[in-house]
Design a protein around this motif. Structure first.
Motif, short mmCIF file in Angstrom:
data_model
loop_
_atom_site.label_atom_id
_atom_site.label_comp_id
_atom_site.label_asym_id
_atom_site.label_seq_id
_atom_site.Cartn_x
_atom_site.Cartn_y
_atom_site.Cartn_z
N TYR A 192 64.21 43.61 66.49
CA TYR A 192 65.05 43.79 65.77
C TYR A 192 64.91 42.90 64.74
CZ TYR A 192 66.99 46.79 69.32
OH TYR A 192 67.29 47.59 70.50
N ARG A 193 64.76 43.32 63.54
CA ARG A 193 64.77 42.52 62.39
C ARG A 193 65.98 42.47 61.43
NH1 ARG A 193 58.88 44.39 59.86
NH2 ARG A 193 60.45 46.01 59.16
N GLY A 194 66.25 41.50 60.67
CA GLY A 194 67.58 41.33 59.78
C GLY A 194 68.74 41.40 60.53
N VAL A 195 68.48 40.82 61.79
CA VAL A 195 69.74 40.55 62.40
C VAL A 195 70.44 39.04 62.11
CG1 VAL A 195 70.69 39.60 64.80
CG2 VAL A 195 68.76 41.49 64.68
N SER A 196 71.61 39.12 61.93
CA SER A 196 72.41 37.85 61.32
C SER A 196 73.28 37.40 62.31
CB SER A 196 73.05 38.20 60.09
OG SER A 196 74.25 38.86 60.23
N ILE B 138 73.59 46.89 64.61
CA ILE B 138 72.26 47.41 64.40
C ILE B 138 72.02 48.26 65.95
CG2 ILE B 138 69.73 46.95 64.46
CD1 ILE B 138 70.70 44.54 62.67
N ASP B 139 72.21 47.50 67.03
CA ASP B 139 71.84 48.20 68.21
C ASP B 139 72.49 47.22 69.20
OD1 ASP B 139 70.85 49.98 69.98
OD2 ASP B 139 68.82 49.79 69.56
N TYR B 140 72.50 47.71 70.45
CA TYR B 140 73.01 47.08 71.61
C TYR B 140 71.95 47.20 72.92
CZ TYR B 140 75.15 51.20 73.31
OH TYR B 140 75.45 52.48 73.56
N GLU B 141 71.88 46.11 73.41
CA GLU B 141 70.97 46.53 74.80
C GLU B 141 71.45 45.94 75.93
OE1 GLU B 141 67.58 47.20 74.84
OE2 GLU B 141 67.31 47.61 72.85
N PHE C 196 73.58 43.33 68.43
CA PHE C 196 72.98 42.88 67.29
C PHE C 196 73.46 43.69 66.09
CE2 PHE C 196 70.02 43.30 70.73
CZ PHE C 196 69.30 42.02 70.89
N TYR C 197 73.83 42.42 65.02
CA TYR C 197 74.56 42.75 63.93
C TYR C 197 73.75 42.56 62.68
CZ TYR C 197 78.73 43.23 66.82
OH TYR C 197 79.66 43.51 67.80
N ASP C 198 74.12 43.08 61.58
CA ASP C 198 73.11 42.74 60.42
C ASP C 198 74.25 41.92 59.57
OD1 ASP C 198 75.31 44.49 59.19
OD2 ASP C 198 73.91 45.95 58.59
N ARG C 199 73.91 41.60 58.23
CA ARG C 199 74.77 40.78 57.42
C ARG C 199 76.27 41.13 57.12
NH1 ARG C 199 71.22 39.51 52.53
NH2 ARG C 199 71.42 41.76 52.39
#
Length: 116
Positions: free
Chosen positions: A102-106, A77-80, A69-72
């Protein structure tokens, strides 16, 4: 004369042999899975849904996928890691639906990590 002929034939058979040579080729069966996915991200979390296609020649019990998961700013952000029980033969497909907080994921990247 007959003894010499028999002796010559027996020497020829002993030197050349009468063994049939068999070459066994053991090609491993191809294990291959294709992955198609979509993701949705909002203020409540991120949802990843997709489908796995068994594109190989073997039966597959489960597939482990890795989600990043990446942000802008394209920082992770994190990985699962998630196991998806497939139980599918060659040519079959199975769908999956995963929900993460996760919020704010782009951007989301999904990779196949290993098979079982």
């Amino acid at each position: 004369m007959m003894k010499k002929l028999i002796l010559a034939m027996s020497v020829v058979f002993l030197l050349t042999g009468c063994v049939q040579e068999t070459i066994v080729i053991t090609d491993p069966l191809i294990t291959d899975v294709d992955l198609y996915y979509e993701y949705y991200s909002d203020n409540w979390g991120t949802t990843v849904e997709g489908e796995l296609f068994n594109d190989g020649e073997t039966f597959i019990d489960a597939v482990q996928i890795e989600l990043r998961f990446y942000d802008r700013r394209e920082l992770i952000i994190d990985y699962e890691y998630a196991w998806i029980d497939t139980y599918f033969a060659p040519g079959e497909s199975v769908g999956f639906f995963l929900d993460y907080p996760y919020r704010g994921v782009s951007q989301v990247e999904v990779f196949i990590n290993r098979y079982d």
